[in-house]
Design an enzyme around this catalytic site. Sequence first.
Site, short mmCIF file in Angstrom:
data_model
loop_
_atom_site.label_atom_id
_atom_site.label_comp_id
_atom_site.label_asym_id
_atom_site.label_seq_id
_atom_site.Cartn_x
_atom_site.Cartn_y
_atom_site.Cartn_z
N SER A 68 19.37 -24.73 -1.91
CA SER A 68 18.36 -25.50 -2.68
C SER A 68 17.02 -24.79 -2.84
O SER A 68 16.19 -25.24 -3.63
CB SER A 68 18.12 -26.85 -2.03
OG SER A 68 19.05 -27.78 -2.52
N LYS A 71 16.14 -23.99 -6.27
CA LYS A 71 15.63 -25.01 -7.20
C LYS A 71 14.18 -24.72 -7.61
O LYS A 71 13.74 -25.10 -8.69
CB LYS A 71 15.77 -26.41 -6.58
CG LYS A 71 17.24 -26.84 -6.50
CD LYS A 71 17.47 -28.12 -5.73
CE LYS A 71 18.93 -28.53 -5.87
NZ LYS A 71 19.57 -29.07 -4.70
N TYR A 193 24.56 -24.51 -12.16
CA TYR A 193 23.84 -25.02 -10.98
C TYR A 193 24.39 -24.39 -9.69
O TYR A 193 23.63 -23.92 -8.84
CB TYR A 193 23.95 -26.55 -10.95
CG TYR A 193 23.53 -27.18 -9.65
CD1 TYR A 193 22.18 -27.33 -9.33
CD2 TYR A 193 24.48 -27.63 -8.72
CE1 TYR A 193 21.80 -27.90 -8.12
CE2 TYR A 193 24.10 -28.18 -7.52
CZ TYR A 193 22.77 -28.32 -7.22
OH TYR A 193 22.38 -28.87 -6.02
N TYR A 244 13.51 -32.60 1.31
CA TYR A 244 14.42 -33.76 1.25
C TYR A 244 13.64 -35.00 1.68
O TYR A 244 12.49 -35.17 1.31
CB TYR A 244 15.65 -33.55 2.15
CG TYR A 244 16.37 -32.24 1.91
CD1 TYR A 244 16.72 -31.85 0.62
CD2 TYR A 244 16.69 -31.39 2.95
CE1 TYR A 244 17.40 -30.65 0.40
CE2 TYR A 244 17.37 -30.20 2.73
CZ TYR A 244 17.71 -29.84 1.46
OH TYR A 244 18.36 -28.67 1.24
N VAL A 262 20.36 -25.89 2.48
CA VAL A 262 21.37 -26.17 3.52
C VAL A 262 22.00 -24.90 4.10
O VAL A 262 22.80 -24.98 5.02
CB VAL A 262 22.48 -27.14 3.03
CG1 VAL A 262 21.91 -28.52 2.76
CG2 VAL A 262 23.21 -26.59 1.83
N1 GLU Z 1 24.25 -26.57 -3.52
C1 GLU Z 1 23.89 -27.59 -2.60
C2 GLU Z 1 24.30 -28.95 -3.09
O1 GLU Z 1 24.29 -29.19 -4.25
C3 GLU Z 1 22.41 -27.51 -2.37
C4 GLU Z 1 22.00 -28.39 -1.25
C5 GLU Z 1 20.74 -27.97 -0.56
O2 GLU Z 1 20.56 -26.83 -0.18
O3 GLU Z 1 19.93 -28.88 -0.36
O4 GLU Z 1 24.70 -29.80 -2.36
#
Ligand code: GLU
Length: 308
Positions: A68, A71, A193, A244, A262
């Site tokens: 993530s 992002k 994604y 988060y 994650v």
């Molecule tokens: N590719 C992971 C998902 O979509 C990213 C999650 C993360 O790192 O928060 O669940």
Amino acid sequence: MSKKQIDFENVLKHIYSELNKEVHRGQVASYIPELENVNPRHFGIHLRPIDDSPVGVGDFCTPFSIQSISKVLSLAYALKLLGADVWKRVGVDPTHEPFNFLSLTEKGNGIPNNPFVNAGAMVVSDMLYSHLEYPEREFLNFVRNLSNDSSIDYNKKVYTSEKANGHRNHATASLLKSLNNLDNDVEQVLDFYYLQCSLSMSCEQLSKSFYFLMNGGKNIVDHEFLSPSQIKRLNAIMLTCGFYNDVGGFAFNVGLPAKSGVGGGIIAVHPGKYCIAAWSPGLNEKGNSLLGIKALEMFTTETELSIF
Ligand code: GLU
């Protein structure tokens, strides 16, 4: 304590030797099977001060799945290409729910709370997908240029592993589509994604890539990517949405704009001063690197260099 008096190398060595003794390192993410193959003993930190030499300790040169954290890079690219139009399709507010909750899209009539929950990142991916002729190649080039490092790449094993197990993300993308906030096919957007999430970087590469966020939009070789006003907004969203449903805890304990993934990585930025990356694959119950948070908390406490 004035910055000039701080011996960053000693501070990082001390943090590393204290934390590397820890037996309880959290749980490595298993919902993406490929991530479970990572050795939970890995631990690295890399600090890049704006006007001092960079310092690394532990496994700071070992690449890992940034998940993530990507992002922020996708959002930066979308802001560069589309400007404020991005905000017509995604919000800027934190959420108290986990990052992959479907309700994020239902509640806002298809407008996800922010670009760092999965639903929001999918909307950003959709915008990029519409805008780019070769999304896979162009996104990677953007990241390589931003970091001034042409060795950065996707990890196709992680990509394939997540794609094969992405049922919840599939549901999220389908919901977005039904609420008219995806222009492209669900499969195409998800593919793109997952590729972004599969980007692999070391702590050293992460701190290089995020240099522009501490340097008013200019990257490590002084090339301007975003305006200071856009950087203000990106750092604000990292501070309020980057962790988060634990942003309050992270602001309280560490006090920096940051983003976690994650894969166990964390990148944190002190605008105008430094950026710091930490990696340890074991996660706490909210999905953030257990040792990574402790390392950053020790760093801002010992140096007194938080934004507060
Ligand atoms: N590719 C992971 C998902 O979509 C990213 C999650 C993360 O790192 O928060 O669940």
